[in-house]
Motif scaffolding. Structure first.
Motif, PDB file in Angstrom:
ATOM      1  N   GLY A  44       0.525   1.959  -6.013  1.00  0.00           N
ATOM      2  CA  GLY A  44       0.196   3.205  -4.996  1.00  0.00           C
ATOM      3  C   GLY A  44       1.740   4.072  -5.161  1.00  0.00           C
ATOM      4  N   GLY A  45       2.700   3.338  -5.521  1.00  0.00           N
ATOM      5  CA  GLY A  45       4.033   4.143  -5.482  1.00  0.00           C
ATOM      6  C   GLY A  45       4.967   3.654  -4.005  1.00  0.00           C
ATOM      7  N   ASP A  46       4.056   2.693  -3.163  1.00  0.00           N
ATOM      8  CA  ASP A  46       5.025   2.354  -2.055  1.00  0.00           C
ATOM      9  C   ASP A  46       6.099   1.325  -2.406  1.00  0.00           C
ATOM     10  OD1 ASP A  46       5.712   2.285   0.740  1.00  0.00           O
ATOM     11  OD2 ASP A  46       3.510   2.433   1.354  1.00  0.00           O
ATOM     12  N   GLU A  47       6.334   0.473  -1.206  1.00  0.00           N
ATOM     13  CA  GLU A  47       7.402  -0.379  -1.678  1.00  0.00           C
ATOM     14  C   GLU A  47       6.623  -1.687  -1.812  1.00  0.00           C
ATOM     15  OE1 GLU A  47       8.036  -1.959   2.882  1.00  0.00           O
ATOM     16  OE2 GLU A  47       9.267  -0.419   2.446  1.00  0.00           O
ATOM     17  N   PRO A  48       7.220  -2.622  -2.436  1.00  0.00           N
ATOM     18  CA  PRO A  48       6.326  -3.921  -2.860  1.00  0.00           C
ATOM     19  C   PRO A  48       6.090  -4.574  -1.407  1.00  0.00           C
ATOM     20  CG  PRO A  48       8.512  -3.775  -4.230  1.00  0.00           C
ATOM     21  CD  PRO A  48       8.221  -2.583  -3.289  1.00  0.00           C
ATOM     22  N   GLY A  49       4.781  -5.183  -1.749  1.00  0.00           N
ATOM     23  CA  GLY A  49       3.985  -5.665  -0.460  1.00  0.00           C
ATOM     24  C   GLY A  49       3.211  -4.821   0.240  1.00  0.00           C
ATOM     25  N   ALA A  50       3.490  -3.337   0.248  1.00  0.00           N
ATOM     26  CA  ALA A  50       2.550  -2.570   0.832  1.00  0.00           C
ATOM     27  C   ALA A  50       1.195  -2.718   0.521  1.00  0.00           C
ATOM     28  CB  ALA A  50       3.005  -1.036   0.451  1.00  0.00           C
ATOM     29  N   ILE A  51       0.182  -2.863   1.763  1.00  0.00           N
ATOM     30  CA  ILE A  51      -1.046  -3.060   1.611  1.00  0.00           C
ATOM     31  C   ILE A  51      -1.859  -1.824   1.973  1.00  0.00           C
ATOM     32  CG2 ILE A  51      -2.795  -4.498   2.807  1.00  0.00           C
ATOM     33  CD1 ILE A  51      -0.824  -6.265   3.872  1.00  0.00           C
ATOM     34  N   TYR A  52      -2.661  -1.756   0.918  1.00  0.00           N
ATOM     35  CA  TYR A  52      -3.484  -0.342   0.985  1.00  0.00           C
ATOM     36  C   TYR A  52      -4.977  -0.836   1.371  1.00  0.00           C
ATOM     37  CZ  TYR A  52       0.376   1.254  -2.106  1.00  0.00           C
ATOM     38  OH  TYR A  52       1.478   1.734  -2.695  1.00  0.00           O
ATOM     39  N   ARG A  53      -5.681  -0.014   2.054  1.00  0.00           N
ATOM     40  CA  ARG A  53      -7.176  -0.051   2.293  1.00  0.00           C
ATOM     41  C   ARG A  53      -7.902   1.158   1.948  1.00  0.00           C
ATOM     42  NH1 ARG A  53     -11.292   1.712   4.778  1.00  0.00           N
ATOM     43  NH2 ARG A  53     -12.980   0.290   5.470  1.00  0.00           N
ATOM     44  N   PHE A  54      -8.681   1.189   1.009  1.00  0.00           N
ATOM     45  CA  PHE A  54      -9.644   2.563   0.916  1.00  0.00           C
ATOM     46  C   PHE A  54     -10.970   2.107   0.122  1.00  0.00           C
ATOM     47  CE2 PHE A  54      -6.479   1.371  -2.549  1.00  0.00           C
ATOM     48  CZ  PHE A  54      -7.337   1.421  -3.748  1.00  0.00           C
ATOM     49  N   ASP A  55     -12.021   2.794   0.547  1.00  0.00           N
ATOM     50  CA  ASP A  55     -13.078   2.828   0.041  1.00  0.00           C
ATOM     51  C   ASP A  55     -13.215   3.449  -1.357  1.00  0.00           C
ATOM     52  OD1 ASP A  55     -14.387   1.608   2.200  1.00  0.00           O
ATOM     53  OD2 ASP A  55     -14.440   3.595   3.199  1.00  0.00           O
ATOM     54  N   ILE A  56     -14.134   2.824  -2.096  1.00  0.00           N
ATOM     55  CA  ILE A  56     -14.206   3.240  -3.489  1.00  0.00           C
ATOM     56  C   ILE A  56     -14.352   4.521  -3.921  1.00  0.00           C
ATOM     57  CG2 ILE A  56     -16.823   2.977  -3.699  1.00  0.00           C
ATOM     58  CD1 ILE A  56     -14.324   1.430  -6.302  1.00  0.00           C
ATOM     59  N   ASP A  57     -14.907   5.363  -2.877  1.00  0.00           N
ATOM     60  CA  ASP A  57     -15.309   6.733  -3.146  1.00  0.00           C
ATOM     61  C   ASP A  57     -14.078   7.521  -2.986  1.00  0.00           C
ATOM     62  OD1 ASP A  57     -18.144   6.733  -3.180  1.00  0.00           O
ATOM     63  OD2 ASP A  57     -18.582   6.768  -1.238  1.00  0.00           O
ATOM     64  N   ASP A  58     -12.904   6.929  -2.229  1.00  0.00           N
ATOM     65  CA  ASP A  58     -11.575   7.512  -2.067  1.00  0.00           C
ATOM     66  C   ASP A  58     -10.857   7.470  -3.425  1.00  0.00           C
ATOM     67  OD1 ASP A  58     -12.022   7.869   0.724  1.00  0.00           O
ATOM     68  OD2 ASP A  58     -11.039   6.140   0.978  1.00  0.00           O
ATOM     69  N   VAL A  59     -11.016   6.392  -3.895  1.00  0.00           N
ATOM     70  CA  VAL A  59     -10.660   6.461  -5.320  1.00  0.00           C
ATOM     71  C   VAL A  59     -11.083   7.425  -6.311  1.00  0.00           C
ATOM     72  CG1 VAL A  59      -9.870   4.853  -7.293  1.00  0.00           C
ATOM     73  CG2 VAL A  59     -10.061   3.904  -5.163  1.00  0.00           C
ATOM     74  N   LYS A  60     -12.502   7.436  -6.372  1.00  0.00           N
ATOM     75  CA  LYS A  60     -13.119   8.443  -7.114  1.00  0.00           C
ATOM     76  C   LYS A  60     -12.717   9.742  -7.015  1.00  0.00           C
ATOM     77  CE  LYS A  60     -17.137   5.539  -7.729  1.00  0.00           C
ATOM     78  NZ  LYS A  60     -18.493   5.251  -7.690  1.00  0.00           N
ATOM     79  N   ARG A  61     -12.360  10.239  -5.775  1.00  0.00           N
ATOM     80  CA  ARG A  61     -11.870  11.538  -5.362  1.00  0.00           C
ATOM     81  C   ARG A  61     -10.663  11.811  -5.927  1.00  0.00           C
ATOM     82  NH1 ARG A  61     -15.282  10.873  -0.855  1.00  0.00           N
ATOM     83  NH2 ARG A  61     -13.668  10.098   0.516  1.00  0.00           N
ATOM     84  N   CYS A  62      -9.760  10.803  -5.858  1.00  0.00           N
ATOM     85  CA  CYS A  62      -8.156  10.964  -6.180  1.00  0.00           C
ATOM     86  C   CYS A  62      -7.949   9.910  -7.319  1.00  0.00           C
ATOM     87  CB  CYS A  62      -7.315  10.539  -5.036  1.00  0.00           C
ATOM     88  SG  CYS A  62      -5.675  10.923  -5.414  1.00  0.00           S
ATOM     89  N   PRO A  63      -8.601  10.146  -8.471  1.00  0.00           N
ATOM     90  CA  PRO A  63      -8.164   8.952  -9.686  1.00  0.00           C
ATOM     91  C   PRO A  63      -6.736   8.466 -10.035  1.00  0.00           C
ATOM     92  CG  PRO A  63      -9.326  10.905 -10.591  1.00  0.00           C
ATOM     93  CD  PRO A  63      -9.277  11.066  -8.957  1.00  0.00           C
ATOM     94  N   SER A  64      -6.104   9.756  -9.966  1.00  0.00           N
ATOM     95  CA  SER A  64      -4.578   9.743 -10.452  1.00  0.00           C
ATOM     96  C   SER A  64      -3.751   8.984  -9.134  1.00  0.00           C
ATOM     97  CB  SER A  64      -4.058  10.784 -10.602  1.00  0.00           C
ATOM     98  OG  SER A  64      -4.063  11.972  -9.801  1.00  0.00           O
ATOM     99  N   GLY A  65      -4.302   8.915  -8.009  1.00  0.00           N
ATOM    100  CA  GLY A  65      -3.567   8.607  -6.725  1.00  0.00           C
ATOM    101  C   GLY A  65      -3.065   7.025  -6.957  1.00  0.00           C
ATOM    102  N   PHE A  66      -4.004   6.367  -7.569  1.00  0.00           N
ATOM    103  CA  PHE A  66      -3.916   4.722  -7.379  1.00  0.00           C
ATOM    104  C   PHE A  66      -4.161   4.329  -8.736  1.00  0.00           C
ATOM    105  CE2 PHE A  66      -4.614   5.764  -2.920  1.00  0.00           C
ATOM    106  CZ  PHE A  66      -3.660   4.678  -2.391  1.00  0.00           C
TER     107      PHE A  66
END
Length: 165
Positions: free
Chosen positions: A77-99
């Motif tokens: 996701g472009g953050d520092e190593p160990g950063a923890i992300y939480r997202f719902d599957i629909d979030d990824v579908k709306r922003c496919p290049s984000g993660f």
């Protein structure tokens, strides 16, 4: 502590915790390492833990049989190593290049999309961890290993939230 642990209350919703990744590539195996730790915990009977490795399409039955799916994987996701992300599957579908989830040949997002075509798509949340190392090693980097308790805590919070629904 999980709501419902040790109680006889029945839950109708099938919750699957799916840890994926390649344990031969250091931090890329974070999901598998988390799943292996969760196997040691007492969970409600409607909660199962699956160590999915890099199985890709072979996970289709696991996914379509779940009402609630919690996936743990390495995520860039472009953050520092160990950063923890939480997202719902629909979030990824709306922003496919984000993660960029996973570095496996078949990403879990494609398998989840396919589940909707042949059956049902469960309510899905991804807990992603920014990797530090993708070098050949079966060991997590110290930065990621130190995050394991927090990752497990976040997964169990997701389970508790699902049990209250």
């Amino acid at each position: 502590m999980l709501t419902g642990c040790g109680e006889t209350e029945k839950y109708s919703q099938k919750i699957v915790i799916l840890g994926i990744g390649n344990i031969l590539l250091s931090d890329e195996g974070i999901g598998v390492h988390v799943a292996n730790e969760l196997f040691k915990k007492e969970l409600p009977e409607n909660v199962s833990v699956v160590e999915g490795g890099t199985d890709g399409f072979r996970l289709l039955n696991v996914i379509t049989e779940a009402d609630r799916l919690i996936v743990i994987d390495a995520v860039r996701g472009g953050d520092e190593p160990g950063a923890i992300y939480r997202f719902d599957i629909d979030d990824v579908k709306r922003c496919p290049s984000g993660f960029k989830t996973s570095v496996h040949q078949i990403g879990i997002l494609e398998v989840i999309d396919l589940s909707g075509l042949i059956g049902k798509t469960p309510h899905t949340t991804i807990i992603g961890v920014e990797p530090k190392s993708l070098e050949m090693s079966m060991e997590l980097s110290p930065e990621i290993r130190d995050k394991m308790p927090r990752i497990i805590e976040i997964v169990l919070e997701e389970v508790n939230r699902s049990l209250r629904i």
